[in-house]
Design a protein around this motif. Sequence first.
Motif: not given
Length: 457
Positions: A256-258, A191-192, A249-254, A273-285
């Motif tokens: 796949h994306q970076i 899928w990715d 709260r955003v978790y980039p897919h390490v 970030g701010n009240d509307w969008m913050r960086f959360g951490g790291v997502k892996i499979f």
Amino acid sequence: MQNGSLALVNGRFRTMDPSLPLAEAALVQDGRITRVGSNSEVRAAARGVEEFDAAGRTVVPGFIDGHAHFEMTCCALALCLSVTTPPYNTLAAIAAAIRERIEMTPPGEWLVVRCSFNLYARVEEGRLFTRQELDAISEQHPIAIHSSLHVSMLNTLAIKELGLWDNEPPRGTIVHYAEDGTPTGVMTEVWDLVPPFTRSQVTGAIREKAMELFISKGITTIHNLPYSEHDMLAVQDLHESNELPIRFRVYPHVGHQIDLDGLLAMGLKPGFGNDWMRFGGVKIFVDGVGHDGYGNRVYDLKWEEDALIEFICRAHAAGQQLWMHVCSQPAIRLICDGIEEALRRHPAPHRHRIEHSADYLIDDADIERVEKLGILTITTPAFIYAQGDVLSLPGSQRWPRRFRLRTLVDRGFPVIGCSDSTGSIPDGIAPLFNIACAVTRRTLSGGTYVPEEALTV
């Protein structure tokens, strides 16, 4: 609501605050709740603010979806061809819908089709599409059919465009081959590799579907896993134009994306970030779907074990929160090995999570180990409804998945609920539906799955 201000009165407000569990009214000023209390208290503080009469209805805080693929869900239901089962109960019916869409699709353009979980077990034919069947529909369009997200059926053109015809598949990806050595078209974990939608396409899909799918369900915050930079840019564009009242709260897919080096080089800490969008951490499979597409158990680990443990240690030492996907018990144990080593090298507080762990934790020894390490557990109760029937089949070869929610809650686990929506189960996005699934344990056929693990409300 004028200027983000509103006085809500005559309601049954469940505040989730033990010091004031119930209230009659609430005041919102400039988009923030500034007072909760009685009708008279709120009216006295409102000073002419517009009033809304809740007429005795229950009002709850906005829901947080603890793990969702927001942009992918909107795109799946606005841009892809969605053919869930039911009502599409045969491959023939799905093929007819694909042919109809192909007639409106320019040659060379990808057609991505989204189907239900466990398609092979839910259609009358009892199998999945072959690439020859999809080639018969079109040889001029790359076609990818995703059963849920992790099991795919591709035509020949799509297989070649993804580089899977002659090349070794990525680690953790399963490709089924015919006797002549060519791919059958059935694969997992591709899928990715499918090209992302453009920024303008994602923006349009969110405008079309966000209200229907998320906002109308009471969701005000999403812990989100974007698919591409186009997803991130589209959400920022819509926030800037005040069109998207959801916090992320955003978790980039390490992977796949970076890669991890690139992410750490940016110097981002969780919470930036701010009240509307913050960086959360790291997502892996860590692993994939845990079966071969037909329900036969496999340990589709995406890492060398030593490399995974080293990755966990590095991310932990850098202060990143880790989200780690699993669909098997061995993957949970391997993650525990990694976190143990990370804490040995760098003792520090953490909020690392194992995605789907509350669904897959079976043995008491594993539960005790996860608890001791302070790992957060995540559940998607809608999967009880969507997959309980297949998991209940006699002789099922899948990794055990009992959703031991009652056990975990009774032990004091703060189990995090989520939709994990990618667009496969449109009904499964609503938090109230997920709560109902955790309580009733009802499956698609009307049965119940492991009812002794039901929660109460």
